[in-house]
Design a protein around this motif. Structure first.
Motif, PDB file in Angstrom:
ATOM      1  N   LEU A  45       0.834  -1.205   0.000  1.00 31.19           N
ATOM      2  CA  LEU A  45       0.000   0.000   0.000  1.00 31.19           C
ATOM      3  C   LEU A  45       0.869   1.255   0.000  1.00 31.19           C
ATOM      4  CD1 LEU A  45      -2.955  -0.560   2.529  1.00 31.19           C
ATOM      5  CD2 LEU A  45      -3.048  -0.534   0.034  1.00 31.19           C
ATOM      6  N   ILE A  46       1.909   1.237   0.834  1.00 31.57           N
ATOM      7  CA  ILE A  46       2.775   2.405   0.968  1.00 31.57           C
ATOM      8  C   ILE A  46       3.599   2.620  -0.298  1.00 31.57           C
ATOM      9  CG2 ILE A  46       4.729   3.354   2.265  1.00 31.57           C
ATOM     10  CD1 ILE A  46       3.600   1.768   4.719  1.00 31.57           C
ATOM     11  N   ASP A  47       4.078   1.524  -0.893  1.00 30.89           N
ATOM     12  CA  ASP A  47       4.942   1.623  -2.075  1.00 30.89           C
ATOM     13  C   ASP A  47       4.161   1.628  -3.383  1.00 30.89           C
ATOM     14  OD1 ASP A  47       7.184   1.643  -0.447  1.00 30.89           O
ATOM     15  OD2 ASP A  47       7.375  -0.541  -0.462  1.00 30.89           O
ATOM     16  N   ASN A  48       2.841   1.636  -3.295  1.00 29.70           N
ATOM     17  CA  ASN A  48       1.964   1.701  -4.469  1.00 29.70           C
ATOM     18  C   ASN A  48       2.121   0.488  -5.384  1.00 29.70           C
ATOM     19  OD1 ASN A  48      -0.115   2.832  -5.918  1.00 29.70           O
ATOM     20  ND2 ASN A  48       1.207   4.191  -7.124  1.00 29.70           N
ATOM     21  N   HIS A  49       2.315  -0.673  -4.767  1.00 30.19           N
ATOM     22  CA  HIS A  49       2.320  -1.919  -5.535  1.00 30.19           C
ATOM     23  C   HIS A  49       0.885  -2.442  -5.615  1.00 30.19           C
ATOM     24  CE1 HIS A  49       6.823  -2.568  -4.413  1.00 30.19           C
ATOM     25  NE2 HIS A  49       6.659  -1.656  -5.341  1.00 30.19           N
ATOM     26  N   ILE A  50       0.074  -1.690  -6.326  1.00 33.27           N
ATOM     27  CA  ILE A  50      -1.361  -1.944  -6.441  1.00 33.27           C
ATOM     28  C   ILE A  50      -1.667  -2.123  -7.917  1.00 33.27           C
ATOM     29  CG2 ILE A  50      -3.668  -1.029  -5.959  1.00 33.27           C
ATOM     30  CD1 ILE A  50      -2.277   0.803  -3.831  1.00 33.27           C
ATOM     31  N   VAL A  51      -2.154  -3.307  -8.276  1.00 27.72           N
ATOM     32  CA  VAL A  51      -2.308  -3.615  -9.695  1.00 27.72           C
ATOM     33  C   VAL A  51      -3.680  -4.230  -9.961  1.00 27.72           C
ATOM     34  CG1 VAL A  51       0.164  -3.939 -10.071  1.00 27.72           C
ATOM     35  CG2 VAL A  51      -1.238  -5.889  -9.356  1.00 27.72           C
ATOM     36  N   PRO A  52      -4.260  -3.962 -11.137  1.00 29.25           N
ATOM     37  CA  PRO A  52      -5.513  -4.632 -11.505  1.00 29.25           C
ATOM     38  C   PRO A  52      -5.296  -6.137 -11.600  1.00 29.25           C
ATOM     39  CG  PRO A  52      -5.020  -2.805 -12.997  1.00 29.25           C
ATOM     40  CD  PRO A  52      -3.789  -3.037 -12.196  1.00 29.25           C
ATOM     41  N   ALA A  53      -6.311  -6.899 -11.249  1.00 33.03           N
ATOM     42  CA  ALA A  53      -6.237  -8.359 -11.303  1.00 33.03           C
ATOM     43  C   ALA A  53      -7.271  -8.887 -12.290  1.00 33.03           C
ATOM     44  CB  ALA A  53      -6.481  -8.944  -9.921  1.00 33.03           C
ATOM     45  N   ASP A  54      -6.937  -9.998 -12.950  1.00 32.03           N
ATOM     46  CA  ASP A  54      -7.893 -10.622 -13.853  1.00 32.03           C
ATOM     47  C   ASP A  54      -7.824 -12.138 -13.712  1.00 32.03           C
ATOM     48  OD1 ASP A  54      -5.693 -11.543 -15.328  1.00 32.03           O
ATOM     49  OD2 ASP A  54      -5.764  -9.839 -16.707  1.00 32.03           O
ATOM     50  N   TYR A  55      -8.579 -12.830 -14.522  1.00 33.24           N
ATOM     51  CA  TYR A  55      -8.669 -14.287 -14.409  1.00 33.24           C
ATOM     52  C   TYR A  55      -7.313 -14.971 -14.593  1.00 33.24           C
ATOM     53  CZ  TYR A  55     -13.751 -13.743 -14.739  1.00 33.24           C
ATOM     54  OH  TYR A  55     -15.057 -13.402 -14.518  1.00 33.24           O
ATOM     55  N   ASN A  89      -2.385   6.513  -2.317  1.00 30.58           N
ATOM     56  CA  ASN A  89      -2.137   5.538  -3.381  1.00 30.58           C
ATOM     57  C   ASN A  89      -3.422   4.824  -3.776  1.00 30.58           C
ATOM     58  OD1 ASN A  89       0.600   6.107  -3.529  1.00 30.58           O
ATOM     59  ND2 ASN A  89       1.173   4.513  -2.060  1.00 30.58           N
ATOM     60  N   LEU A  90      -4.219   4.418  -2.789  1.00 27.13           N
ATOM     61  CA  LEU A  90      -5.488   3.769  -3.103  1.00 27.13           C
ATOM     62  C   LEU A  90      -6.413   4.717  -3.865  1.00 27.13           C
ATOM     63  CD1 LEU A  90      -6.191   1.792   0.202  1.00 27.13           C
ATOM     64  CD2 LEU A  90      -5.831   0.801  -2.065  1.00 27.13           C
ATOM     65  N   ARG A  91      -6.494   5.955  -3.414  1.00 33.93           N
ATOM     66  CA  ARG A  91      -7.379   6.927  -4.069  1.00 33.93           C
ATOM     67  C   ARG A  91      -6.932   7.190  -5.512  1.00 33.93           C
ATOM     68  NH1 ARG A  91      -6.899   9.889   1.093  1.00 33.93           N
ATOM     69  NH2 ARG A  91      -8.779   9.458   2.331  1.00 33.93           N
ATOM     70  N   SER A  92      -5.625   7.151  -5.735  1.00 38.59           N
ATOM     71  CA  SER A  92      -5.134   7.402  -7.102  1.00 38.59           C
ATOM     72  C   SER A  92      -5.609   6.329  -8.078  1.00 38.59           C
ATOM     73  CB  SER A  92      -3.603   7.461  -7.106  1.00 38.59           C
ATOM     74  OG  SER A  92      -3.027   6.174  -6.887  1.00 38.59           O
TER      75      SER A  92
END
Length: 326
Positions: A45-55, A89-92
């Motif tokens: 969360l802090i390092d913005n390792h947030i990615v869309p997920a798919d099947y 990061n989440l809001r972005s």
């Protein structure tokens, strides 16, 4: 598909997290949500390792232990400045709902995060220690018990062949759940857990009587909170049995998830997503007496976990020296 939802794993990994991730992606799409993965827990969360997920991300992972998206224990998340970075990061990404697989420490962090940022969350108890107050079952414990069962069954072969005492140390921190269930279901002669303090010397007369009646090996299952080496030394000194200590360690966390953990992962995630869509903004999904229910963070994280009294009564009946068969 404008609404977005994310999931992360925090703290120790458990078998059952990957089935939960699979269900998360599939059910999010079914509810017209865009799923996101947060890699490496609160650190992600802090390092913005947030990615869309798919099947594709969850294809074939249902059979695997651990967690594909990683986990971590984050000291930085305890600081308000880093929590503010995590929220931004989440809001972005347009994410305002989060599912957390973890323990009570992880949930306490999310409760503070929610009150500071308004980002809703639902916690899913996930620890092999099974030591979270308010729930009878935590994700991963069934697989861990299966790993311990297999290990004890195999150790018994050597114990009986060489007429030894084997002291098997299980995980669980200060909670004796894994130790107690494993000792009962493996037919152990001795179980030592923090919740039932005993003087091991009180077993001497009982065990000597059993030896005289034909017992020629011992299985003792001991919590990691206690001293396994001293127990092995006691068997050698007081009973004259060659002894070995087997510390099972982190093998208890891994392994192919059991059918039950897979099924419960699917159910937990389903309830969690539904709860967030229904406006439950900061709750923990718990499992009690074969029913799911939602509890506040105060109910879960601010009270110590206690072993079920029925289990403790089984332990007293089976393992206290006063009940030992002479």
């Amino acid at each position: 598909m404008n609404q977005k939802i994310a999931i992360l794993c925090s703290g120790g990994d458990v078998s059952g997290m990957n089935p939960a991730l699979k269900r998360f992606v599939e059910y999010a799409y079914a509810r017209n949500l865009q799923p996101y993965f947060v890699r490496n827990g609160y650190e992600g969360l802090i390092d913005n390792h947030i990615v869309p997920a798919d099947y594709h991300d969850v294809a074939g992972i249902i059979t695997r232990g651990g967690t594909k998206i990683g986990s971590a224990r984050s000291l930085r998340f305890k600081e308000a400045s880093y929590r503010a970075v995590a929220a931004e990061n989440l809001r972005s990404h347009g994410i305002d709902r989060l599912i957390v697989l973890g323990g009570d420490g992880s949930f306490r962090g999310m409760e503070r995060f929610y009150h500071e940022t308004g980002i809703a969350f639902c916690g899913i108890p996930s620890t092999i220690d099974n030591d979270i107050n308010g729930t009878d079952y935590c994700l991963g414990v069934d697989t861990a018990l299966g790993v311990i069962k297999d290990a004890i069954d195999q150790i018994r072969d050597t114990a009986s062949s060489f007429h030894r005492a084997f002291v098997i140390e299980t995980m669980g921190r200060d909670c004796g759940y894994l130790t107690l269930i494993s000792a009962i279901t493996s037919g152990a002669e001795l179980c030592l857990i923090p919740e039932l303090p005993v003087d091991i010397d009180d077993f001497k007369g009982c065990f000597q009587s059993q030896i005289a009646k034909g017992r020629d090996y011992f299985i003792a299952v001991v919590s990691e909170a206690l001293d396994s080496k001293k127990v092995a030394e006691w068997f050698e000194k007081e009973l004259g049995f060659e002894s070995r200590v087997s510390v099972l360690g982190h093998i208890q966390r891994g392994g192919n998830p059991s059918v039950y953990d897979r099924l419960m992962a699917f159910k937990f995630v389903t309830y969690a997503i539904d709860a967030l869509l229904e406006g439950k903004n900061h709750s923990i999904i718990c499992y009690n007496k074969s029913h799911f229910n939602f509890k506040t963070i105060d109910e879960v994280a601010l009270h110590p976990y206690r072993l079920d009294e029925e289990l403790l009564n089984l332990a007293r009946e089976q393992f206290l020296p006063t009940r030992c068969q002479m």
